[in-house]
Motif scaffolding. Sequence first.
Motif, PDB file in Angstrom:
ATOM      1  N   HIS A 105      10.109   9.109 -16.147  1.00  0.00           N
ATOM      2  CA  HIS A 105      10.987   8.709 -17.255  1.00  0.00           C
ATOM      3  C   HIS A 105      12.450   8.876 -16.872  1.00  0.00           C
ATOM      4  O   HIS A 105      13.286   8.000 -17.090  1.00  0.00           O
ATOM      5  CB  HIS A 105      10.651   9.556 -18.495  1.00  0.00           C
ATOM      6  N   ASP A 106      12.767  10.038 -16.262  1.00  0.00           N
ATOM      7  CA  ASP A 106      14.158  10.308 -15.884  1.00  0.00           C
ATOM      8  C   ASP A 106      14.664   9.334 -14.825  1.00  0.00           C
ATOM      9  O   ASP A 106      15.855   9.019 -14.780  1.00  0.00           O
ATOM     10  CB  ASP A 106      14.285  11.749 -15.338  1.00  0.00           C
ATOM     11  N   LEU A 107      13.751   8.880 -13.957  1.00  0.00           N
ATOM     12  CA  LEU A 107      14.168   7.970 -12.882  1.00  0.00           C
ATOM     13  C   LEU A 107      14.256   6.513 -13.345  1.00  0.00           C
ATOM     14  O   LEU A 107      14.638   5.655 -12.576  1.00  0.00           O
ATOM     15  CB  LEU A 107      13.188   8.072 -11.705  1.00  0.00           C
ATOM     16  N   LEU A 167      10.220   6.052  -4.369  1.00  0.00           N
ATOM     17  CA  LEU A 167      10.576   4.640  -4.341  1.00  0.00           C
ATOM     18  C   LEU A 167      11.376   4.269  -5.574  1.00  0.00           C
ATOM     19  O   LEU A 167      12.381   3.558  -5.487  1.00  0.00           O
ATOM     20  CB  LEU A 167       9.305   3.783  -4.283  1.00  0.00           C
ATOM     21  N   LEU A 168      10.940   4.773  -6.726  1.00  0.00           N
ATOM     22  CA  LEU A 168      11.621   4.454  -7.987  1.00  0.00           C
ATOM     23  C   LEU A 168      13.083   4.893  -7.928  1.00  0.00           C
ATOM     24  O   LEU A 168      13.991   4.169  -8.355  1.00  0.00           O
ATOM     25  CB  LEU A 168      10.891   5.134  -9.142  1.00  0.00           C
ATOM     26  N   HIS A 208       0.777  -1.245   0.000  1.00  0.00           N
ATOM     27  CA  HIS A 208       0.000   0.000   0.000  1.00  0.00           C
ATOM     28  C   HIS A 208       0.807   1.293   0.000  1.00  0.00           C
ATOM     29  O   HIS A 208       0.239   2.380   0.069  1.00  0.00           O
ATOM     30  CB  HIS A 208      -0.967  -0.023   1.192  1.00  0.00           C
ATOM     31  N   ASN A 209       2.114   1.167  -0.018  1.00  0.00           N
ATOM     32  CA  ASN A 209       2.938   2.375  -0.125  1.00  0.00           C
ATOM     33  C   ASN A 209       4.375   1.963  -0.458  1.00  0.00           C
ATOM     34  O   ASN A 209       4.703   0.764  -0.490  1.00  0.00           O
ATOM     35  CB  ASN A 209       2.896   3.195   1.168  1.00  0.00           C
ATOM     36  N   GLY A 210       5.204   2.965  -0.700  1.00  0.00           N
ATOM     37  CA  GLY A 210       6.574   2.693  -1.109  1.00  0.00           C
ATOM     38  C   GLY A 210       7.391   1.983  -0.048  1.00  0.00           C
ATOM     39  O   GLY A 210       8.251   1.157  -0.347  1.00  0.00           O
ATOM     40  N   GLU A 211       7.086   2.296   1.199  1.00  0.00           N
ATOM     41  CA  GLU A 211       7.827   1.662   2.305  1.00  0.00           C
ATOM     42  C   GLU A 211       7.578   0.154   2.288  1.00  0.00           C
ATOM     43  O   GLU A 211       8.514  -0.646   2.458  1.00  0.00           O
ATOM     44  CB  GLU A 211       7.354   2.257   3.631  1.00  0.00           C
ATOM     45  N   GLU A 212       6.329  -0.249   2.037  1.00  0.00           N
ATOM     46  CA  GLU A 212       6.004  -1.679   1.995  1.00  0.00           C
ATOM     47  C   GLU A 212       6.651  -2.350   0.798  1.00  0.00           C
ATOM     48  O   GLU A 212       6.999  -3.534   0.859  1.00  0.00           O
ATOM     49  CB  GLU A 212       4.482  -1.885   1.974  1.00  0.00           C
ATOM     50  N   VAL A 213       6.807  -1.612  -0.298  1.00  0.00           N
ATOM     51  CA  VAL A 213       7.507  -2.179  -1.465  1.00  0.00           C
ATOM     52  C   VAL A 213       8.940  -2.545  -1.064  1.00  0.00           C
ATOM     53  O   VAL A 213       9.421  -3.646  -1.350  1.00  0.00           O
ATOM     54  CB  VAL A 213       7.537  -1.194  -2.651  1.00  0.00           C
TER      55      VAL A 213
END
Lengths: 140, 323
Positions: free
Chosen positions: A106-108, A75-76, A35-40
């Motif tokens: 795109h840049d990331l 996150l990316l 549900h969020n970047g931290e969980e990823v």
Amino acid sequence: MTEHILLAEDNPRDVEITLDLLASARPGSIVTVVHNGEEVLDFLLLKGDFRLRKPGHPTLILLDVKMPKITGLELLARLRSDPAIAAIAVVILSSSRHEKDMLEAHDLGADGYLLKPVTAERLAGAIELALRERDGKRTP
Amino acid sequence: MAMVSIAVLGWIDYLTGYEYGFSLFYLIPIVIIGWTDGAMAGTLTGAAGSIAWSTADYFLFHTLLQVTVWNGFTRLAIYVAMGVLMARLRAERERLQNANSELEAFSYSVSHDLRSPLIHINSFASKLQKQAASRLDEDSTRYVGTIIDSAATALKLIDDLLEFSHLGRREFHRSDVNLNEIVAGVRQQLEQEIDGRNVSWNVHPLPTVRGDPAMLRIVMLNLLANAVKYTSREEAAVIEIGGHEANGNHFVFVRDNGAGFNPEYAAKLFRVFERLHDQREFEGSGIGLAIAHRIISRHHGTIRAEGQPGKGATFHISLPATS
């Protein structure tokens, strides 16, 4: 090998819509929802609630942009800077049509940017393209 | 004396809350030019602050003043007046920058937070329509269809408005733009919409113009898409595109034999959300021409329309050849 998609989305309605789409776009694939970047990051690095999960990276990450704690773009940036997880294909699936987000994604190093609402066909096409390009980058 | 000037101006700077932009940069002009003019010139530089007042501008101004105004007190007065003007310009610029930042934040929020619930309405109503089709009576089916269409319309409106609002702030990338290539690309994009229809394209050679390729593509897309839409009721639609160069300008026209419009209302054509046709006749948000107008204005060009009801419309664009 069964495809494993990690879906990062904080809104439960968007989760339901995307799971329906994935059932048509990539039938047979296993989808894990966070549900969020931290969980990823916890999932990928086997931390927190995911420390006991079976090791192995997902085939692809479907990433929302606007999420609490760590956003999709933050996150990316972290993903692409960590060699252990930098090679995973990432497709952004977002309601944000703000040019700034698209350019930054795109840049990331995002492998695709889909603007909701999206059809199952478009989702399938974007995932296929992202996986092919990542495979191309992995094999010299 | 130079140090006294610095001290006095520094105190004024502090007491006015730095409002008038006095700064330590006046130390350099004082040393180079002499204490009075230098102090005032430095004040002017400080007041200019972030406004584009380059070193060259400043020395040119000072030199002109030295050469044309011999009276020291008059020069002093001019410096003070210019300093105050510059400070006010800087304050206004800061106010506009803040307003622009707020608008950017608002636009970002609309772009995501307002679109999301509309996407949900559209998606779940579509699911309801599929899953409950056999259980819904005629009226209920129509209601669900209306919910889906309205959500889609609202989403399109938001997207069009975002596009329109962003246009004014988008960076302008100037280059040579081959309009023949642009029109060819746009025609390809519109192929799906004219599938099965009898549409004749009469495309004459178009000039290469100076402008932003992405923006000019949007203009041609909007004009050609309109021509395709408003000829949809013609048995044989004819869309003609042409251009030429004359008197230092490039002229381009798009002509169709469609529904046309009442010339009495021509001025309304390029306004946001103004439409000259009923939604029941022709769909649309009424923003495409407003977007085209804004883009052409950014190119320092003009766009106008001619038409008669039932006799088609012609849109004329002129762009300066050396914009």
